[in-house]
Design a protein around this motif. Structure first.
Motif, short mmCIF file in Angstrom:
data_model
loop_
_atom_site.label_atom_id
_atom_site.label_comp_id
_atom_site.label_asym_id
_atom_site.label_seq_id
_atom_site.Cartn_x
_atom_site.Cartn_y
_atom_site.Cartn_z
N VAL A 25 17.60 2.97 25.47
CA VAL A 25 18.36 3.56 24.37
C VAL A 25 19.04 4.83 24.86
N ALA A 26 20.28 5.03 24.43
CA ALA A 26 21.00 6.27 24.73
C ALA A 26 21.02 7.15 23.49
N VAL A 27 20.78 8.44 23.69
CA VAL A 27 20.86 9.42 22.60
C VAL A 27 21.84 10.49 23.04
N GLU A 28 22.91 10.66 22.27
CA GLU A 28 23.91 11.67 22.60
C GLU A 28 23.51 13.02 22.03
N GLY A 29 23.77 14.07 22.81
CA GLY A 29 23.46 15.43 22.38
C GLY A 29 23.15 16.29 23.59
N ARG A 33 17.65 -1.46 14.03
CA ARG A 33 18.17 -0.43 13.13
C ARG A 33 17.09 0.59 12.78
N ALA A 34 15.86 0.10 12.60
CA ALA A 34 14.75 1.00 12.29
C ALA A 34 14.43 1.91 13.48
N VAL A 35 14.50 1.37 14.69
CA VAL A 35 14.24 2.16 15.90
C VAL A 35 15.27 3.28 16.02
N THR A 36 16.54 2.96 15.83
CA THR A 36 17.58 4.00 15.94
C THR A 36 17.39 5.06 14.85
N ALA A 37 16.96 4.64 13.67
CA ALA A 37 16.74 5.59 12.58
C ALA A 37 15.55 6.51 12.89
N VAL A 38 14.46 5.95 13.42
CA VAL A 38 13.28 6.75 13.76
C VAL A 38 13.62 7.78 14.84
N LEU A 39 14.33 7.34 15.88
CA LEU A 39 14.69 8.27 16.95
C LEU A 39 15.66 9.34 16.46
N LEU A 93 17.17 17.79 23.81
CA LEU A 93 16.58 16.49 23.46
C LEU A 93 15.35 16.19 24.30
N GLY A 94 15.42 16.49 25.60
CA GLY A 94 14.28 16.26 26.49
C GLY A 94 13.07 17.09 26.09
N ASN A 95 13.30 18.36 25.77
CA ASN A 95 12.20 19.23 25.35
C ASN A 95 11.58 18.74 24.05
N LEU A 96 12.42 18.32 23.11
CA LEU A 96 11.92 17.82 21.83
C LEU A 96 11.13 16.53 22.01
N LEU A 97 11.65 15.62 22.82
CA LEU A 97 10.96 14.35 23.07
C LEU A 97 9.64 14.60 23.79
N LEU A 151 14.65 13.27 16.56
CA LEU A 151 15.38 14.13 17.50
C LEU A 151 16.46 14.98 16.83
N GLY A 152 16.62 14.81 15.53
CA GLY A 152 17.57 15.63 14.79
C GLY A 152 19.02 15.35 15.12
N VAL A 153 19.33 14.06 15.39
CA VAL A 153 20.72 13.67 15.64
C VAL A 153 21.13 12.63 14.60
N ARG A 154 22.43 12.33 14.57
CA ARG A 154 22.92 11.31 13.63
C ARG A 154 22.55 9.92 14.15
N LYS A 155 22.39 8.97 13.24
CA LYS A 155 22.06 7.59 13.65
C LYS A 155 23.11 7.03 14.60
N ILE A 156 24.36 7.41 14.39
CA ILE A 156 25.45 6.91 15.23
C ILE A 156 25.34 7.43 16.67
N ASP A 157 24.57 8.51 16.88
CA ASP A 157 24.38 9.08 18.21
C ASP A 157 23.28 8.38 19.00
N VAL A 158 22.62 7.40 18.38
CA VAL A 158 21.56 6.63 19.05
C VAL A 158 22.03 5.18 19.14
N ARG A 159 22.10 4.67 20.36
CA ARG A 159 22.52 3.27 20.51
C ARG A 159 21.68 2.55 21.56
N ILE A 160 21.48 1.27 21.34
CA ILE A 160 20.68 0.45 22.24
C ILE A 160 21.58 -0.01 23.39
N LEU A 161 21.18 0.33 24.61
CA LEU A 161 21.94 -0.04 25.80
C LEU A 161 21.53 -1.41 26.33
N ALA A 162 20.24 -1.68 26.28
CA ALA A 162 19.72 -2.95 26.82
C ALA A 162 18.44 -3.33 26.08
#
Length: 106
Positions: A84-88, A54-60, A93-97, A64-75
């Motif tokens: 991790v998948a980040v929707e947007g 939960r902390a990892v999804t919150a940090v990302l 997102l790539g440039n920001l990361l 990255l300026g997205v909602r927590k629900i847009d970050v999910r752990i795939l494996a």
């Protein structure tokens, strides 16, 4: 070589997580022994009951300026190595990361 892949929905990011890392932060990019790059993320939370995940999804999400629900752990939900998948907007997102990981010590 970057530790993320672009898709039509956003990004898929390879992570190495350090629970109980003293702070919540993205710490740059690291090469694993197998030669695979990963984004280093540290969180204060302990790896118990999904707290670190939960902390990892919150940090990302915050970085990255997205909602927590847009970050999910795939494996790797129970591993330090995660996918991790980040929707947007994948390019944005790539440039920001890229900027976030370049600003951190290697």
């Amino acid at each position: 070589m970057e530790p993320w892949r672009y898709s039509s929905q956003g990004l898929s990011i390879a992570l190495r997580v350090t629970p109980r890392g003293g702070r919540d932060a993205i710490d740059g990019i690291e090469m694993l022994a197998a030669g695979r790059p990963v984004v280093k993320v540290r969180v204060r939370a302990v790896a118990d009951g999904g707290e670190a995940n939960r902390a990892v999804t919150a940090v990302l999400a915050k970085a990255l300026g997205v909602r927590k629900i847009d970050v999910r752990i795939l494996a790797g939900a129970t591993s330090r190595l995660k996918q991790v998948a980040v929707e947007g907007d994948s390019v944005q997102l790539g440039n920001l990361l890229r900027a976030l990981t370049a600003a951190q010590p290697k």
